[in-house]
Design an enzyme around this catalytic site. Structure first.
Site, PDB file in Angstrom:
ATOM      1  N   ASP A   1      -7.010  -6.357   3.921  1.00  0.00           N
ATOM      2  CA  ASP A   1      -6.313  -5.067   4.012  1.00  0.00           C
ATOM      3  C   ASP A   1      -6.447  -4.500   5.424  1.00  0.00           C
ATOM      4  O   ASP A   1      -7.562  -4.293   5.904  1.00  0.00           O
ATOM      5  CB  ASP A   1      -6.957  -4.118   2.980  1.00  0.00           C
ATOM      6  N   GLY A   2      -5.289  -4.245   6.046  1.00  0.00           N
ATOM      7  CA  GLY A   2      -5.271  -3.592   7.357  1.00  0.00           C
ATOM      8  C   GLY A   2      -4.553  -4.400   8.417  1.00  0.00           C
ATOM      9  O   GLY A   2      -5.001  -5.492   8.769  1.00  0.00           O
ATOM     10  N   GLY A   3      -3.415  -3.888   8.866  1.00  0.00           N
ATOM     11  CA  GLY A   3      -2.677  -4.560   9.940  1.00  0.00           C
ATOM     12  C   GLY A   3      -2.061  -5.883   9.534  1.00  0.00           C
ATOM     13  O   GLY A   3      -1.785  -6.734  10.383  1.00  0.00           O
TER      14      GLY A   3
ATOM     15  N   GLY B   1      -9.306   4.150   6.697  1.00  0.00           N
ATOM     16  CA  GLY B   1      -9.003   5.562   6.945  1.00  0.00           C
ATOM     17  C   GLY B   1      -7.534   5.831   7.215  1.00  0.00           C
ATOM     18  O   GLY B   1      -7.015   6.862   6.803  1.00  0.00           O
TER      19      GLY B   1
ATOM     20  N   SER C   1       0.843  -1.196   0.000  1.00  0.00           N
ATOM     21  CA  SER C   1       0.000   0.000   0.000  1.00  0.00           C
ATOM     22  C   SER C   1       0.874   1.240   0.000  1.00  0.00           C
ATOM     23  O   SER C   1       1.596   1.511   0.969  1.00  0.00           O
ATOM     24  CB  SER C   1      -0.899   0.002   1.238  1.00  0.00           C
TER      25      SER C   1
ATOM     26  N   HIS D   1      -8.178   1.341  -4.274  1.00  0.00           N
ATOM     27  CA  HIS D   1      -9.162   1.107  -3.198  1.00  0.00           C
ATOM     28  C   HIS D   1      -9.803   2.456  -2.874  1.00  0.00           C
ATOM     29  O   HIS D   1      -9.180   3.303  -2.236  1.00  0.00           O
ATOM     30  CB  HIS D   1      -8.408   0.517  -1.997  1.00  0.00           C
TER      31      HIS D   1
ATOM     32  N   MET E   1     -12.026   4.741  -0.932  1.00  0.00           N
ATOM     33  CA  MET E   1     -12.760   4.972   0.323  1.00  0.00           C
ATOM     34  C   MET E   1     -13.401   6.344   0.176  1.00  0.00           C
ATOM     35  O   MET E   1     -12.930   7.343   0.717  1.00  0.00           O
ATOM     36  CB  MET E   1     -11.792   4.893   1.509  1.00  0.00           C
TER      37      MET E   1
ATOM     38  N   HIS F   1      -1.108  -1.014  -4.309  1.00  0.00           N
ATOM     39  CA  HIS F   1      -2.409  -0.676  -3.736  1.00  0.00           C
ATOM     40  C   HIS F   1      -2.469   0.840  -3.506  1.00  0.00           C
ATOM     41  O   HIS F   1      -1.592   1.413  -2.849  1.00  0.00           O
ATOM     42  CB  HIS F   1      -2.560  -1.440  -2.416  1.00  0.00           C
TER      43      HIS F   1
ATOM     44  N   MET G   1      -8.857   8.346  -0.581  1.00  0.00           N
ATOM     45  CA  MET G   1      -9.802   8.734   0.485  1.00  0.00           C
ATOM     46  C   MET G   1     -10.263  10.168   0.255  1.00  0.00           C
ATOM     47  O   MET G   1      -9.490  11.010  -0.210  1.00  0.00           O
ATOM     48  CB  MET G   1      -9.110   8.658   1.849  1.00  0.00           C
TER      49      MET G   1
ATOM     50  N   GLY H   1      -3.364   4.055   7.833  1.00  0.00           N
ATOM     51  CA  GLY H   1      -2.428   2.937   7.879  1.00  0.00           C
ATOM     52  C   GLY H   1      -1.946   2.763   9.321  1.00  0.00           C
ATOM     53  O   GLY H   1      -2.223   3.590  10.192  1.00  0.00           O
TER      54      GLY H   1
ATOM     55  N   ASP I   1      -4.647   3.858  -1.961  1.00  0.00           N
ATOM     56  CA  ASP I   1      -5.752   4.173  -1.039  1.00  0.00           C
ATOM     57  C   ASP I   1      -6.262   5.575  -1.316  1.00  0.00           C
ATOM     58  O   ASP I   1      -5.634   6.560  -0.927  1.00  0.00           O
ATOM     59  CB  ASP I   1      -5.264   4.057   0.407  1.00  0.00           C
TER      60      ASP I   1
ATOM     61  N   MET J   1     -11.945  -5.717   4.890  1.00  0.00           N
ATOM     62  CA  MET J   1     -11.131  -4.810   5.701  1.00  0.00           C
ATOM     63  C   MET J   1     -10.890  -5.435   7.073  1.00  0.00           C
ATOM     64  O   MET J   1     -11.834  -5.859   7.739  1.00  0.00           O
ATOM     65  CB  MET J   1     -11.834  -3.460   5.877  1.00  0.00           C
TER      66      MET J   1
ATOM     67  N   GLY K   1       0.858  -2.144   4.200  1.00  0.00           N
ATOM     68  CA  GLY K   1       1.461  -0.810   4.098  1.00  0.00           C
ATOM     69  C   GLY K   1       2.639  -0.684   5.024  1.00  0.00           C
ATOM     70  O   GLY K   1       3.792  -0.906   4.633  1.00  0.00           O
ATOM     71  N   SER K   2       2.381  -0.389   6.276  1.00  0.00           N
ATOM     72  CA  SER K   2       3.488  -0.109   7.196  1.00  0.00           C
ATOM     73  C   SER K   2       4.449  -1.283   7.354  1.00  0.00           C
ATOM     74  O   SER K   2       5.657  -1.073   7.459  1.00  0.00           O
ATOM     75  CB  SER K   2       2.969   0.369   8.555  1.00  0.00           C
TER      76      SER K   2
HETATM   77  C1  DX5 Z   1      -6.553   1.670   5.385  1.00  0.00           C
HETATM   78  C2  DX5 Z   1      -6.078   1.329   4.022  1.00  0.00           C
HETATM   79  C3  DX5 Z   1      -4.956   0.380   3.971  1.00  0.00           C
HETATM   80  C4  DX5 Z   1      -3.696   0.825   4.663  1.00  0.00           C
HETATM   81  C5  DX5 Z   1      -3.084  -0.398   5.246  1.00  0.00           C
HETATM   82  O1  DX5 Z   1      -7.746   2.356   5.306  1.00  0.00           O
HETATM   83  O2  DX5 Z   1      -7.131   0.791   3.242  1.00  0.00           O
HETATM   84  O3  DX5 Z   1      -4.666  -0.019   2.643  1.00  0.00           O
HETATM   85  O4  DX5 Z   1      -2.770   1.445   3.820  1.00  0.00           O
HETATM   86  O5  DX5 Z   1      -2.031  -0.027   6.039  1.00  0.00           O
HETATM   87  P1  DX5 Z   1      -1.378  -1.000   7.097  1.00  0.00           P
HETATM   88  O6  DX5 Z   1      -0.873  -2.195   6.345  1.00  0.00           O
HETATM   89  O7  DX5 Z   1      -0.310  -0.175   7.693  1.00  0.00           O
HETATM   90  O8  DX5 Z   1      -2.461  -1.368   8.062  1.00  0.00           O
HETATM   91 ZN    ZN Z   2      -6.566  -0.066   1.272  1.00  0.00          ZN
END
Ligand code: DX5
Ligand code: ZN
Length: 215
Positions: free
Chosen positions: A173-175, A141, A6, A64, A66, A31, A35, A143, A33, A136, A195-196
């Protein structure tokens, strides 16, 4: 398994070199994001940045959205070589119509579901018409949030339905990190967004980080 780094977690002052750091990686999507500070309380990037990214990489783009008005984005992003277009089921009342419209422009169309949305809100008609279901595992919202453990059951629920929809890709997606990747794959995830976890230690670790999500 496809891994989707991401870009929300990349070094935004050096996006080009961040993209280049993944050149030659296989089974990878970037990916994006997107928003709107309305559907989610954060604002990221839009048309000009995605256009620039699309010109700098051949790696498939996985967008993605949002956003509260995904319909508007279907047409305005159509020339940016986006491979997969995902919007949120919570953002529309006419998801089937949107899926059909998006299919005109994008090789793959996805629908995403937030952690607290009832699973039944994804109808059988929707499942039959999408290429990708994004589950999700954090509230969308931001990362860097902690993975929600209840997500495994949600993935398993849709994984069981995959016998009826064999071409459906389940994306999570997420964590996501090396700590939960194995369990996520076993629950039925086909594609992991991270992402992170991927970006936090810089480019020399990207290959190892991506590979660690596959084993
Ligand atoms: C959150 C995003 C994710 C985010 C994931 O709303 O949709 O794609 O970048 O980040 P990590 O992997 O750090 O949770
Ligand atoms: Zn995402």
């Amino acid at each position: 398994m496809i891994i989707s780094p991401s870009l929300l977690a990349c070094d935004f002052l050096n996006i080009e070199s961040e993209l280049n750091a993944f050149e030659g990686f296989e089974d990878l999507w970037f990916h994006l994001d997107i928003m709107d500070s309305h559907f989610v309380p954060n604002l990221t990037f839009g048309h000009p940045i995605v256009k620039l990214i699309s010109k700098k990489t051949k790696i498939p783009l996985d967008a993605h959205f949002m956003v509260s008005n995904p319909e508007f984005f279907i047409e305005t992003f159509k020339d940016f070589n986006i491979h997969n277009f995902t919007f949120h089921i919570e953002a529309t009342k006419n998801s089937l119509e949107l899926i059909k419209k998006a299919k005109k422009y994008y090789p793959s169309v996805g629908v995403s579901i937030k952690p607290k949305t009832p699973l039944e809100d994804i109808s059988t008609e929707v499942l039959a018409n999408i290429d990708l279901l994004l589950i999700m595992s954090v509230e969308p919202g931001f990362g860097g949030q902690a993975f929600i453990e209840e997500s495994y059951e949600r993935i398993e629920y849709f994984n069981k339905l995959k016998t009826q929809y064999p071409n459906l890709t389940i994306q999570v997606d997420g964590g996501v990190s090396n700590i939960n990747a194995d369990k996520l794959r076993k629950a039925g995830a086909d594609n992991l967004v991270a992402g992170s976890y991927i970006f936090k230690e810089g480019p020399t670790t990207y290959r190892e980080k991506v590979e660690s999500l596959r084993r």
